[in-house]
Design a protein around this motif. Structure first.
Motif, PDB file in Angstrom:
ATOM      1  N   GLN A 143       6.360  48.474  14.211  1.00 10.47           N
ATOM      2  CA  GLN A 143       6.366  49.934  14.212  1.00 10.47           C
ATOM      3  C   GLN A 143       7.683  50.424  14.798  1.00 10.47           C
ATOM      4  O   GLN A 143       8.129  49.922  15.828  1.00 10.47           O
ATOM      5  CB  GLN A 143       5.184  50.470  15.013  1.00 10.47           C
ATOM      6  CG  GLN A 143       4.845  51.923  14.753  1.00 10.47           C
ATOM      7  CD  GLN A 143       3.484  52.287  15.323  1.00 10.47           C
ATOM      8  OE1 GLN A 143       3.034  51.701  16.306  1.00 10.47           O
ATOM      9  NE2 GLN A 143       2.811  53.245  14.722  1.00 10.47           N
ATOM     10  N   LEU A 144       8.281  51.407  14.147  1.00  9.47           N
ATOM     11  CA  LEU A 144       9.581  51.911  14.579  1.00  9.47           C
ATOM     12  C   LEU A 144       9.638  53.405  14.325  1.00  9.47           C
ATOM     13  O   LEU A 144       9.295  53.879  13.240  1.00  9.47           O
ATOM     14  CB  LEU A 144      10.702  51.202  13.820  1.00  9.47           C
ATOM     15  CG  LEU A 144      12.135  51.520  14.239  1.00  9.47           C
ATOM     16  CD1 LEU A 144      12.434  50.951  15.615  1.00  9.47           C
ATOM     17  CD2 LEU A 144      13.128  50.968  13.220  1.00  9.47           C
ATOM     18  N   TRP A 145      10.082  54.156  15.331  1.00  8.40           N
ATOM     19  CA  TRP A 145      10.278  55.590  15.193  1.00  8.40           C
ATOM     20  C   TRP A 145      11.778  55.871  15.092  1.00  8.40           C
ATOM     21  O   TRP A 145      12.572  55.352  15.886  1.00  8.40           O
ATOM     22  CB  TRP A 145       9.701  56.339  16.391  1.00  8.40           C
ATOM     23  CG  TRP A 145       8.219  56.481  16.353  1.00  8.40           C
ATOM     24  CD1 TRP A 145       7.486  57.525  15.835  1.00  8.40           C
ATOM     25  CD2 TRP A 145       7.269  55.548  16.866  1.00  8.40           C
ATOM     26  NE1 TRP A 145       6.148  57.290  15.990  1.00  8.40           N
ATOM     27  CE2 TRP A 145       5.982  56.091  16.618  1.00  8.40           C
ATOM     28  CE3 TRP A 145       7.373  54.301  17.490  1.00  8.40           C
ATOM     29  CZ2 TRP A 145       4.818  55.420  16.983  1.00  8.40           C
ATOM     30  CZ3 TRP A 145       6.214  53.634  17.852  1.00  8.40           C
ATOM     31  CH2 TRP A 145       4.954  54.200  17.601  1.00  8.40           C
ATOM     32  N   LEU A 146      12.141  56.704  14.160  1.00  8.77           N
ATOM     33  CA  LEU A 146      13.539  57.094  13.956  1.00  8.77           C
ATOM     34  C   LEU A 146      13.697  58.588  14.219  1.00  8.77           C
ATOM     35  O   LEU A 146      12.843  59.393  13.832  1.00  8.77           O
ATOM     36  CB  LEU A 146      13.978  56.803  12.514  1.00  8.77           C
ATOM     37  CG  LEU A 146      13.778  55.388  11.982  1.00  8.77           C
ATOM     38  CD1 LEU A 146      14.167  55.335  10.509  1.00  8.77           C
ATOM     39  CD2 LEU A 146      14.587  54.387  12.790  1.00  8.77           C
ATOM     40  N   TYR A 147      14.824  58.924  14.885  1.00  7.95           N
ATOM     41  CA  TYR A 147      15.185  60.319  15.131  1.00  7.95           C
ATOM     42  C   TYR A 147      16.598  60.512  14.564  1.00  7.95           C
ATOM     43  O   TYR A 147      17.594  60.402  15.296  1.00  7.95           O
ATOM     44  CB  TYR A 147      15.121  60.630  16.628  1.00  7.95           C
ATOM     45  CG  TYR A 147      13.775  60.267  17.236  1.00  7.95           C
ATOM     46  CD1 TYR A 147      12.689  61.123  17.133  1.00  7.95           C
ATOM     47  CD2 TYR A 147      13.601  59.031  17.876  1.00  7.95           C
ATOM     48  CE1 TYR A 147      11.455  60.784  17.672  1.00  7.95           C
ATOM     49  CE2 TYR A 147      12.370  58.687  18.414  1.00  7.95           C
ATOM     50  CZ  TYR A 147      11.297  59.559  18.305  1.00  7.95           C
ATOM     51  OH  TYR A 147      10.080  59.203  18.832  1.00  7.95           O
ATOM     52  N   ARG A 154      13.322  53.820  18.298  1.00  9.89           N
ATOM     53  CA  ARG A 154      12.615  53.168  19.397  1.00  9.89           C
ATOM     54  C   ARG A 154      11.348  52.508  18.867  1.00  9.89           C
ATOM     55  O   ARG A 154      10.844  52.851  17.794  1.00  9.89           O
ATOM     56  CB  ARG A 154      12.245  54.176  20.488  1.00  9.89           C
ATOM     57  CG  ARG A 154      11.197  55.186  20.055  1.00  9.89           C
ATOM     58  CD  ARG A 154      10.712  56.050  21.204  1.00  9.89           C
ATOM     59  NE  ARG A 154       9.741  57.041  20.756  1.00  9.89           N
ATOM     60  CZ  ARG A 154       8.435  56.824  20.649  1.00  9.89           C
ATOM     61  NH1 ARG A 154       7.945  55.619  20.956  1.00  9.89           N
ATOM     62  NH2 ARG A 154       7.613  57.763  20.251  1.00  9.89           N
ATOM     63  N   THR A 155      10.835  51.557  19.652  1.00  8.36           N
ATOM     64  CA  THR A 155       9.537  50.956  19.393  1.00  8.36           C
ATOM     65  C   THR A 155       8.710  51.015  20.663  1.00  8.36           C
ATOM     66  O   THR A 155       9.251  50.996  21.780  1.00  8.36           O
ATOM     67  CB  THR A 155       9.653  49.476  18.962  1.00  8.36           C
ATOM     68  OG1 THR A 155      10.023  48.697  20.108  1.00  8.36           O
ATOM     69  CG2 THR A 155      10.684  49.286  17.878  1.00  8.36           C
ATOM     70  N   ASP A 156       7.404  51.086  20.498  1.00 12.43           N
ATOM     71  CA  ASP A 156       6.476  50.961  21.617  1.00 12.43           C
ATOM     72  C   ASP A 156       5.660  49.685  21.489  1.00 12.43           C
ATOM     73  O   ASP A 156       4.672  49.503  22.199  1.00 12.43           O
ATOM     74  CB  ASP A 156       5.533  52.172  21.677  1.00 12.43           C
ATOM     75  CG  ASP A 156       6.255  53.420  22.174  1.00 12.43           C
ATOM     76  OD1 ASP A 156       7.320  53.278  22.802  1.00 12.43           O
ATOM     77  OD2 ASP A 156       5.760  54.531  21.918  1.00 12.43           O
ATOM     78  N   VAL A 157       6.067  48.837  20.567  1.00 10.58           N
ATOM     79  CA  VAL A 157       5.405  47.552  20.347  1.00 10.58           C
ATOM     80  C   VAL A 157       6.480  46.468  20.390  1.00 10.58           C
ATOM     81  O   VAL A 157       7.678  46.762  20.277  1.00 10.58           O
ATOM     82  CB  VAL A 157       4.661  47.536  18.990  1.00 10.58           C
ATOM     83  CG1 VAL A 157       3.564  48.583  18.969  1.00 10.58           C
ATOM     84  CG2 VAL A 157       5.630  47.758  17.830  1.00 10.58           C
ATOM     85  N   PRO A 158       6.111  45.214  20.559  1.00 10.24           N
ATOM     86  CA  PRO A 158       7.127  44.160  20.646  1.00 10.24           C
ATOM     87  C   PRO A 158       8.059  44.131  19.434  1.00 10.24           C
ATOM     88  O   PRO A 158       7.645  44.368  18.299  1.00 10.24           O
ATOM     89  CB  PRO A 158       6.282  42.879  20.730  1.00 10.24           C
ATOM     90  CG  PRO A 158       5.006  43.320  21.347  1.00 10.24           C
ATOM     91  CD  PRO A 158       4.749  44.694  20.800  1.00 10.24           C
ATOM     92  N   GLY A 159       9.327  43.843  19.726  1.00 11.26           N
ATOM     93  CA  GLY A 159      10.326  43.748  18.680  1.00 11.26           C
ATOM     94  C   GLY A 159      11.308  42.629  18.967  1.00 11.26           C
ATOM     95  O   GLY A 159      11.464  42.193  20.111  1.00 11.26           O
ATOM     96  N   GLU A 177       9.172  43.757  24.831  1.00 11.91           N
ATOM     97  CA  GLU A 177       7.943  44.505  24.598  1.00 11.91           C
ATOM     98  C   GLU A 177       8.229  45.875  23.984  1.00 11.91           C
ATOM     99  O   GLU A 177       7.450  46.382  23.169  1.00 11.91           O
ATOM    100  CB  GLU A 177       7.172  44.667  25.902  1.00 11.91           C
ATOM    101  CG  GLU A 177       6.648  43.336  26.454  1.00 11.91           C
ATOM    102  CD  GLU A 177       5.892  43.522  27.758  1.00 11.91           C
ATOM    103  OE1 GLU A 177       5.847  44.660  28.269  1.00 11.91           O
ATOM    104  OE2 GLU A 177       5.337  42.529  28.256  1.00 11.91           O
ATOM    105  N   GLN A 178       9.347  46.464  24.369  1.00 10.75           N
ATOM    106  CA  GLN A 178       9.768  47.748  23.817  1.00 10.75           C
ATOM    107  C   GLN A 178      11.288  47.760  23.757  1.00 10.75           C
ATOM    108  O   GLN A 178      11.956  47.103  24.556  1.00 10.75           O
ATOM    109  CB  GLN A 178       9.287  48.915  24.684  1.00 10.75           C
ATOM    110  CG  GLN A 178       7.781  49.023  24.815  1.00 10.75           C
ATOM    111  CD  GLN A 178       7.374  50.119  25.794  1.00 10.75           C
ATOM    112  OE1 GLN A 178       8.195  50.680  26.513  1.00 10.75           O
ATOM    113  NE2 GLN A 178       6.090  50.446  25.801  1.00 10.75           N
ATOM    114  N   LEU A 179      11.810  48.519  22.818  1.00 15.33           N
ATOM    115  CA  LEU A 179      13.267  48.651  22.764  1.00 15.33           C
ATOM    116  C   LEU A 179      13.645  50.013  22.198  1.00 15.33           C
ATOM    117  O   LEU A 179      12.859  50.668  21.510  1.00 15.33           O
ATOM    118  CB  LEU A 179      13.900  47.520  21.958  1.00 15.33           C
ATOM    119  CG  LEU A 179      13.537  47.345  20.479  1.00 15.33           C
ATOM    120  CD1 LEU A 179      14.385  48.236  19.581  1.00 15.33           C
ATOM    121  CD2 LEU A 179      13.712  45.896  20.069  1.00 15.33           C
ATOM    122  N   ALA A 180      14.847  50.424  22.524  1.00  9.86           N
ATOM    123  CA  ALA A 180      15.410  51.674  22.020  1.00  9.86           C
ATOM    124  C   ALA A 180      16.823  51.391  21.545  1.00  9.86           C
ATOM    125  O   ALA A 180      17.587  50.693  22.219  1.00  9.86           O
ATOM    126  CB  ALA A 180      15.395  52.747  23.101  1.00  9.86           C
TER     127      ALA A 180
END
Length: 207
Positions: A143-147, A154-159, A177-180
């Motif tokens: 899962q990945l959110w883009l702005y 960013r992700t709120d799940v492992p990446g 676990e999370q990254l931006a």
């Protein structure tokens, strides 16, 4: 000529029945025209096939291009108007035109009506071609959110993010676990438990 009373009564009943049938048919046709269209498949407002959209950053530069084999527009009271995407593909452009873009694909996604936020989900894969001293960069997550306007993700799940040399040799990979990712300022931030594996003699993860 005078018809017998019984014949006149029968003819009158037939005429009344005929008028009733005509009136019923007319009402059915009018009701069909007045009825709101319904969709038994889910009630979406609009469906677009092979859709493409563009988004610009705060400086007015093109920030990303988003493509989808199908985009369905939904009007939700809780989450607001948005489009659900099937097999989305995104291209994230750097402000510097000489820097290769990030290209992304996923199984599904959503985008807000004005394009401020894009969510990709299901086998998300992102990569950027080699540039200067950097090799191929790849990011995988679920899962990945883009702005796009801020050129951030960013992700709120492992990446997992990794880099390979031009000849395909692994340089390093990192799980978190999370990254931006700020692809405008080229900053990667990892939080939670982070596990790195760096090959000897390679550079660090900042760009």
């Amino acid at each position: 000529m005078r018809w017998p009373l019984s014949s006149r009564v029968n003819r009158g009943l037939v005429a009344i029945a005929g008028l009733g049938l005509v009136g019923w048919l007319a009402w059915q046709n009018l009701a069909d025209e007045l009825a709101q269209p319904t969709d038994t498949a889910g009630g979406y407002a609009q469906r677009l096939d092979n859709a493409t959209t563009w988004q610009y950053d705060e400086a007015g530069q093109l920030a990303y291009r988003l493509e989808s084999s199908q985009a369905i527009h939904l009007d939700q009271t809780t989450t607001g108007d948005h489009y659900e995407l099937d097999s989305p593909r995104a291209t994230l452009l750097d402000a510097d035109p000489t820097v290769p873009p990030w290209t992304l694909r996923a199984e599904r996604g959503t985008v807000t009506e004005r394009g401020e936020t894009v969510e990709l989900a299901g086998s998300v894969h992102a990569q950027r071609q080699p540039h200067q001293e950097r090799g191929l960069l790849e990011l995988t997550t679920e899962q990945l959110w883009l702005y796009p306007a801020q050129r951030q993700a960013r992700t709120d799940v492992p990446g997992r993010i990794s880099e390979t040399a031009p000849d395909g040799t692994p340089r390093w990979h990192s799980n978190a676990e999370q990254l931006a990712l700020d692809w405008g300022d080229k900053i990667l931030t990892q939080t939670g438990q982070v596990r790195d594996e760096i090959q000897p003699g390679t550079t660090d993860k900042t760009d």
